[in-house]
Design an enzyme around this catalytic site. Structure first.
Site, mmCIF file in Angstrom:
data_model
loop_
_atom_site.group_PDB
_atom_site.id
_atom_site.type_symbol
_atom_site.label_atom_id
_atom_site.label_comp_id
_atom_site.label_asym_id
_atom_site.label_seq_id
_atom_site.Cartn_x
_atom_site.Cartn_y
_atom_site.Cartn_z
ATOM 1 N N HIS A 44 0.852 6.079 1.889
ATOM 2 C CA HIS A 44 1.660 6.919 2.786
ATOM 3 C C HIS A 44 2.693 7.745 2.028
ATOM 4 O O HIS A 44 3.148 8.765 2.519
ATOM 5 C CB HIS A 44 2.327 6.049 3.855
ATOM 6 N N GLU A 64 -10.926 -9.742 2.466
ATOM 7 C CA GLU A 64 -9.685 -9.367 3.148
ATOM 8 C C GLU A 64 -10.033 -9.230 4.621
ATOM 9 O O GLU A 64 -10.904 -8.436 4.998
ATOM 10 C CB GLU A 64 -9.126 -8.055 2.587
ATOM 11 N N ARG A 72 -7.557 12.333 0.781
ATOM 12 C CA ARG A 72 -6.548 12.698 1.784
ATOM 13 C C ARG A 72 -5.118 12.394 1.324
ATOM 14 O O ARG A 72 -4.182 13.084 1.678
ATOM 15 C CB ARG A 72 -6.878 11.888 3.037
ATOM 16 N N HIS A 127 -5.668 3.583 -1.933
ATOM 17 C CA HIS A 127 -7.023 3.851 -1.433
ATOM 18 C C HIS A 127 -7.406 5.251 -1.907
ATOM 19 O O HIS A 127 -6.835 6.240 -1.450
ATOM 20 C CB HIS A 127 -6.996 3.764 0.094
ATOM 21 N N THR A 172 -8.510 2.945 8.281
ATOM 22 C CA THR A 172 -9.726 2.121 8.213
ATOM 23 C C THR A 172 -9.860 1.319 9.504
ATOM 24 O O THR A 172 -9.095 0.381 9.735
ATOM 25 C CB THR A 172 -9.642 1.183 6.983
ATOM 26 N N ASN A 179 0.851 -1.194 0.000
ATOM 27 C CA ASN A 179 0.000 0.000 0.000
ATOM 28 C C ASN A 179 0.890 1.248 0.000
ATOM 29 O O ASN A 179 1.708 1.434 0.899
ATOM 30 C CB ASN A 179 -0.883 -0.044 1.261
ATOM 31 N N GLU A 195 -8.668 0.459 -3.463
ATOM 32 C CA GLU A 195 -9.634 0.431 -2.353
ATOM 33 C C GLU A 195 -10.546 1.637 -2.486
ATOM 34 O O GLU A 195 -10.075 2.764 -2.693
ATOM 35 C CB GLU A 195 -8.900 0.534 -1.011
ATOM 36 N N HIS A 241 -3.931 -4.889 7.509
ATOM 37 C CA HIS A 241 -4.090 -3.803 8.466
ATOM 38 C C HIS A 241 -3.226 -3.974 9.700
ATOM 39 O O HIS A 241 -3.338 -4.958 10.419
ATOM 40 C CB HIS A 241 -5.539 -3.577 8.907
ATOM 41 N N ARG A 262 -9.662 7.788 -1.407
ATOM 42 C CA ARG A 262 -10.673 8.131 -0.402
ATOM 43 C C ARG A 262 -11.611 9.209 -0.914
ATOM 44 O O ARG A 262 -11.259 10.009 -1.773
ATOM 45 C CB ARG A 262 -9.970 8.648 0.867
HETATM 46 N N1 PXP Z 1 -5.862 -3.443 3.698
HETATM 47 C C1 PXP Z 1 -6.846 -2.538 3.717
HETATM 48 C C2 PXP Z 1 -8.174 -2.928 3.168
HETATM 49 C C3 PXP Z 1 -6.622 -1.220 4.203
HETATM 50 O O1 PXP Z 1 -7.620 -0.323 4.221
HETATM 51 C C4 PXP Z 1 -5.321 -0.884 4.652
HETATM 52 C C5 PXP Z 1 -4.967 0.491 5.124
HETATM 53 O O2 PXP Z 1 -5.903 1.180 5.644
HETATM 54 C C6 PXP Z 1 -4.339 -1.871 4.611
HETATM 55 C C7 PXP Z 1 -4.626 -3.137 4.135
HETATM 56 C C8 PXP Z 1 -2.930 -1.578 5.054
HETATM 57 O O3 PXP Z 1 -2.877 -1.294 6.400
HETATM 58 P P1 PXP Z 1 -1.514 -0.767 7.044
HETATM 59 O O4 PXP Z 1 -1.208 0.537 6.398
HETATM 60 O O5 PXP Z 1 -1.835 -0.651 8.490
HETATM 61 O O6 PXP Z 1 -0.473 -1.813 6.746
#
Ligand code: PXP
Length: 240
Positions: free
Chosen positions: A10, A151, A49, A43, A101, A7, A70, A192, A45
């Protein structure tokens, strides 16, 4: 082989902190792929953001890059996602004030809407996934809704592990849910709050085929570099 989705939201957050163009999420998407990730997750949003429409458009058109987009179940977002044509879509709950999330979707409340949306994406041959809490009932509903994947939200497990609390029950829940989902023909993903320790715990669950990891992976990369951290996670998730 279990797959690693990275992901990169960030990276867009850091870019946006300056309101300029660096670090560039499009460059990041290509770089992460080159460094060994199996797919990238963004994602988009409702409040834009981090990832914005232009990022999403450019990232979804990168050749041979598997993109997991996402989105919330808001119809405007659904329309945008269909236009973007990602390879995969994952529906997540959204709440304006949340930092991240915070939990899975409320499937029971949104059954009719979700069923319609899932069929729209399936017609376009876009793989669908539902971000859910580890609940057997939600697994059964996901099957009813004809999603391709689920997921499992691993945030609670991660918090328990990180605060040195007893996580046995939460892990058991994830094991049971993964097993039921697999039996019902749903592909199982997890994500997550995952770090090395929590990922190691979850790789023992053979039904989990994909891990989606962002915050910890990007954070560690500040010190050791993305290629090294991606390699570490790939080694962990495929350790027998
Ligand atoms: N999977 C989903 C569906 C998410 O929404 C997120 C981030 O919000 C992640 C994975 C990745 O989570 P993290 O950034 O905490 O690793």
């Amino acid at each position: 082989m279990k797959r690693l989705g990275v992901n990169i939201d960030h990276i867009a957050t850091i870019r946006n902190a300056r309101g300029e163009n660096h670090p560039d999420p499009i460059f990041a998407a290509k770089f992460v792929k080159k460094s060994g990730a199996d797919s990238i997750t963004i994602h988009l949003r409702e409040d834009r953001r981090h990832i914005n429409d232009n990022d999403a458009k450019q990232i979804c058109s990168i050749n041979k890059l598997l993109v997991n987009l996402e989105i919330s179940t808001n119809y405007k977002m659904v329309k945008s996602a269909i236009r973007l044509k990602p390879n995969f879509v994952c529906f997540v709950p959204e709440n304006r004030k949340e930092i991240t999330t915070e939990g899975g979707l409320n499937l029971k409340k949104n059954k009719i809407k979700l069923k319609k949306i899932i069929s729209l994406f399936k017609k376009k041959k876009i793989r669908t996934s539902l971000f859910i809490n580890p609940s057997l009932n939600d697994i059964k509903i996901s099957k009813e809704l004809k999603s391709d994947c689920i997921e499992i939200h691993t945030g609670r497990l991660s918090n328990l592990v990180k605060s040195n609390k007893n996580y046995a029950n939460e892990l058991k829940k994830i094991i049971k849910c993964s097993s039921l989902a697999h039996k019902l023909g749903l592909e199982v993903h997890a994500g997550h709050g995952l770090d090395y320790k929590t990922t190691k715990l979850l790789t023992k669950i053979k039904e989990i085929k994909e891990f989606n990891i962002g915050h910890y992976l990007v954070g560690e990369s500040l010190f050791y570099g993305l290629p090294k951290i991606i390699k570490n996670f790939k080694r962990i998730i495929n350790r027998k």
